[in-house]
Design an enzyme around this catalytic site. Structure first.
Site, short mmCIF file in Angstrom:
data_model
loop_
_atom_site.label_atom_id
_atom_site.label_comp_id
_atom_site.label_asym_id
_atom_site.label_seq_id
_atom_site.Cartn_x
_atom_site.Cartn_y
_atom_site.Cartn_z
N ASP A 127 0.83 -1.21 0.00
CA ASP A 127 0.00 0.00 0.00
C ASP A 127 0.87 1.26 0.00
O ASP A 127 0.34 2.37 -0.15
CB ASP A 127 -1.00 0.00 1.16
CG ASP A 127 -0.34 0.16 2.51
OD1 ASP A 127 0.89 0.00 2.60
OD2 ASP A 127 -1.07 0.46 3.49
N SER A 128 2.20 1.10 0.09
CA SER A 128 3.07 2.26 -0.09
C SER A 128 3.00 2.76 -1.53
O SER A 128 3.58 3.79 -1.86
CB SER A 128 4.51 1.94 0.32
OG SER A 128 4.95 0.76 -0.30
N ASP B 258 -1.01 -6.15 -0.16
CA ASP B 258 -1.33 -5.48 1.10
C ASP B 258 -2.82 -5.20 1.19
O ASP B 258 -3.43 -4.73 0.22
CB ASP B 258 -0.62 -4.10 1.09
CG ASP B 258 0.17 -3.86 2.35
OD1 ASP B 258 0.06 -4.63 3.31
OD2 ASP B 258 0.94 -2.87 2.34
N GLU C 208 -1.69 -5.25 8.62
CA GLU C 208 -0.98 -4.66 9.76
C GLU C 208 -1.73 -4.88 11.07
O GLU C 208 -2.97 -4.92 11.08
CB GLU C 208 -0.82 -3.15 9.53
CG GLU C 208 0.05 -2.81 8.35
CD GLU C 208 0.25 -1.30 8.19
OE1 GLU C 208 -0.14 -0.52 9.09
OE2 GLU C 208 0.80 -0.91 7.15
N GLU D 174 8.67 -4.63 11.11
CA GLU D 174 9.12 -3.34 10.59
C GLU D 174 9.59 -2.45 11.74
O GLU D 174 8.85 -2.21 12.70
CB GLU D 174 7.97 -2.63 9.83
CG GLU D 174 8.43 -1.28 9.27
CD GLU D 174 7.53 -0.70 8.19
OE1 GLU D 174 6.47 -1.29 7.91
OE2 GLU D 174 7.93 0.33 7.61
O1 KIV Z 1 3.70 -0.75 2.35
C1 KIV Z 1 4.90 -1.11 2.45
O2 KIV Z 1 5.77 -0.68 1.68
C2 KIV Z 1 5.22 -2.07 3.50
C3 KIV Z 1 6.65 -2.37 3.84
C4 KIV Z 1 6.74 -3.27 5.02
C5 KIV Z 1 7.45 -2.94 2.74
O3 KIV Z 1 4.32 -2.62 4.08
#
Ligand code: KIV
Length: 277
Positions: A44-45, A83, A113, A177
């Site tokens: 989701d980044s 994600d 998460e 993380e």
């Molecule tokens: O969204 C993201 O980039 C992540 C990192 C842990 C790679 O969740």
């Protein structure tokens, strides 16, 4: 896919490091897959790195599906992880619906998460044969600021307990993380599922980086992310050179065009003057 969950588990057992990289588009997926990356991760980044959002919390299911489909077209060998965006797994029911949607668009597994409070969500997904990667430590969808977790007794205890709870609930791997190296080592030794670290030191079973950080597309200098290239400079230089060459008539040149045969051109000129129909 050659790199399924059993393959990733066998790498942990054989003490071979697992490689994971974020990926947001088809051409990058082709390269990551060709390079033999184990887990290609539609993260989701994408929101902050590609879509220009302020925060990961703005990313929607539609955004993720759009990028997942592009990456899917480029992945043949790797495990394709996606994600779950903000609010898409608030309850077990919503999580199951959205994770099922991702699987129908080609994901091999989903990441979400949260610490031990996500036990029930992971349980329901696991009971429905959906492979889940948990994610503890710094959680960008939840924490407004990034800092390293697991440097105090109470946080170390909470992280270790969360990791055990989520493994027990059925998680197939877990991202750590920004977790202190010592706590990451303890978790890696205690769990039978693979741990994938980012800013969590060298003892994890695998590592993940954000592709834009490691290519130097991101302007930020992050302690945990080594820049293997400086694409921001390279891209900017190329854009400036293109602009200059167009403005100065250097591009396009002879080599970049196809010319018309002289006789045929003469006919066009006659036609323009009205002497040919
Ligand atoms: O969204 C993201 O980039 C992540 C990192 C842990 C790679 O969740």
């Amino acid at each position: 896919m050659d790199r399924d969950i059993d393959f990733l588990m066998s790498k942990k057992q054989a003490h071979q490091k697992i490689t994971m990289l974020t990926c947001y588009d088809y051409p990058t997926a082709l390269l990551e897959d060709k390079a033999g990356i184990d887990i290609i991760f539609v993260a989701d980044s994408v929101g902050t790195n590609v879509l220009g959002y302020e925060s990961a919390t703005e990313v929607t299911m539609e955004n993720m599906i759009h990028h997942l489909k592009a990456v899917r077209r480029g992945v043949t060998h790797a495990y394709l992880l996606v994600d779950m965006p903000y609010k898409s797994y608030d309850t077990p029911k919503i999580a199951l619906e959205n994770a099922t949607t991702f699987l129908s668009h080609g994901a091999d597994g989903v990441k979400l998460e949260g610490w031990s409070e996500k036990e029930e969500v992971i349980k329901i997904l696991a009971e429905n044969n959906i492979e889940v990667c948990a994610h503890i430590g710094y959680n960008p969808q939840i924490h407004s600021r990034a800092w390293t977790h697991g440097v105090t007794f109470s946080k170390a205890k909470a992280l270790i307990q969360s990791a055990l709870t989520l493994e027990n609930a059925g998680a197939k791997m877990i991202v750590l993380e920004m977790v202190s190296e010592e706590v990451s080592k303890i978790i890696t030794e205690k769990l039978s599922i693979p741990t994938i670290g980012i800013g969590a030191g060298k003892f994890c079973d695998g590592q993940v980086l954000v592709i834009n950080d490691m290519l130097g597309i991101t302007a930020l200098d992050l302690r945990h992310a080594k820049k293997y290239q400086n694409y921001q400079n390279l891209t900017f230089q190329a854009i400036c050179q293109y602009k200059e060459e167009v403005e100065n008539g250097v591009f396009p040149n002879e080599a970049s065009v196809v010319s018309m045969d002289e006789q045929k051109l003469a006919r066009v000129e006659k036609w323009l003057k009205g002497s040919l129909s």
